[in-house]
Design an enzyme around this catalytic site. Sequence first.
Site, PDB file in Angstrom:
ATOM      1  N   ARG A 180      19.717 -33.220  36.273  1.00 30.85           N
ATOM      2  CA  ARG A 180      21.153 -33.355  36.036  1.00 30.85           C
ATOM      3  C   ARG A 180      21.661 -34.790  36.087  1.00 30.85           C
ATOM      4  NH1 ARG A 180      19.923 -28.715  37.247  1.00 30.85           N
ATOM      5  NH2 ARG A 180      18.561 -29.819  38.652  1.00 30.85           N
ATOM      6  N   THR A 181      21.386 -35.491  37.192  1.00 26.93           N
ATOM      7  CA  THR A 181      22.048 -36.781  37.385  1.00 26.93           C
ATOM      8  C   THR A 181      21.632 -37.771  36.305  1.00 26.93           C
ATOM      9  OG1 THR A 181      21.960 -36.273  39.732  1.00 26.93           O
ATOM     10  CG2 THR A 181      22.630 -38.495  39.139  1.00 26.93           C
TER      11      THR A 181
ATOM     12  N   LYS B  35       2.457 -51.124  39.521  1.00 33.27           N
ATOM     13  CA  LYS B  35       1.615 -52.330  39.687  1.00 33.27           C
ATOM     14  C   LYS B  35       1.976 -53.068  40.969  1.00 33.27           C
ATOM     15  CE  LYS B  35       1.857 -52.831  34.692  1.00 33.27           C
ATOM     16  NZ  LYS B  35       2.602 -53.572  33.665  1.00 33.27           N
TER      17      LYS B  35
ATOM     18  N   ARG C  23      18.281 -43.907  41.606  1.00 37.20           N
ATOM     19  CA  ARG C  23      17.889 -42.843  42.544  1.00 37.20           C
ATOM     20  C   ARG C  23      16.587 -43.282  43.211  1.00 37.20           C
ATOM     21  NH1 ARG C  23      17.797 -36.470  41.730  1.00 37.20           N
ATOM     22  NH2 ARG C  23      20.006 -36.935  41.967  1.00 37.20           N
TER      23      ARG C  23
ATOM     24  N   HIS D 204      24.928 -39.107  48.028  1.00 37.49           N
ATOM     25  CA  HIS D 204      24.911 -38.851  46.581  1.00 37.49           C
ATOM     26  C   HIS D 204      26.377 -38.878  46.121  1.00 37.49           C
ATOM     27  CE1 HIS D 204      23.729 -37.493  42.722  1.00 37.49           C
ATOM     28  NE2 HIS D 204      22.984 -36.442  43.036  1.00 37.49           N
TER      29      HIS D 204
END
Length: 286
Positions: free
Chosen positions: A49-50, A78, A99, A127
Amino acid sequence: MIPHLLSVDDLKEDFLIDLWDEALKNKGKNNKNLKNKIITNLFYEPSTRTSSSFYSAMIRSGGTVIPINNVKFSSVTKGESLEDTIRTMACMCDGIVLRHDQIGAAKKASAVSSVPIINAGDGNGEHPTQTILDGFTIYNHFNKSINNLKITMVGDLKNGRTVKSLVKLLNRFSGNSFCFVSPEELKFNEKLPINSYETADINEVLNGTNVLYVTRVQKERGSIYDYELSMEQLNSLPKDAIVMHPFPRVTEIPVSFDSDPRAKYFDQIKFGIWCRQILLEKVLLK
Ligand code: CP
């Protein structure tokens, strides 16, 4: 000053009401308000969703997105640090939606970023953009009011960052009371609002609940427990109550409840785009 959005603490009430009213006016319509603007979606944790909602919001407003939706396919593998990744992407875009699995990662990113950082979830921290759309869902349903509600939160309240952020917000509005429903090991472990009640038995508190906020058990954060609300329990809610869930859903709400007018979880997803369009304007055009 760079307008980072790291926590619900960064969202003032008048800013939110203005954002929600603008979202209600625009209703997700396409425009060119963010023409020539670019954001990076930088996701160290899975998201449906986000990440897609920011993508959709940006495209609907005429902007562009650099999608790093899985850092496994970036130079993070890396050994590149979060800070260098942020410094790098800040050279290429006007804002970064981040996120991360670590609490505090958005704050760490903001310390080295020359463009706004929007916290799209940091571990079991916060959030805030989910809270913007959750608050909008409540504001929209209760005739532009977010006061004097009985809010029942159920599920993994220990690890649920959406609960943490939403409680912070709703506690700022007057007359709201909270019921926290979870087993002992998943209890809400933040400071409880003054008008709070904790229980392991949801049947005690369904009566009179205005907003039932359901969350999944976060197995990825070590929680072990499954639960499913029954149709009988959900049907016992008042007729003008709403049932919300930030999703993803696992077993918590039966699919057969989805057609009930009190089920607002797919509206939440739609409202997320409406709200994020306006949020991005406010952040990127500042
Ligand atoms: N609500 C939410 O944050 O969903 P995703 O994890 O799919 O982004």
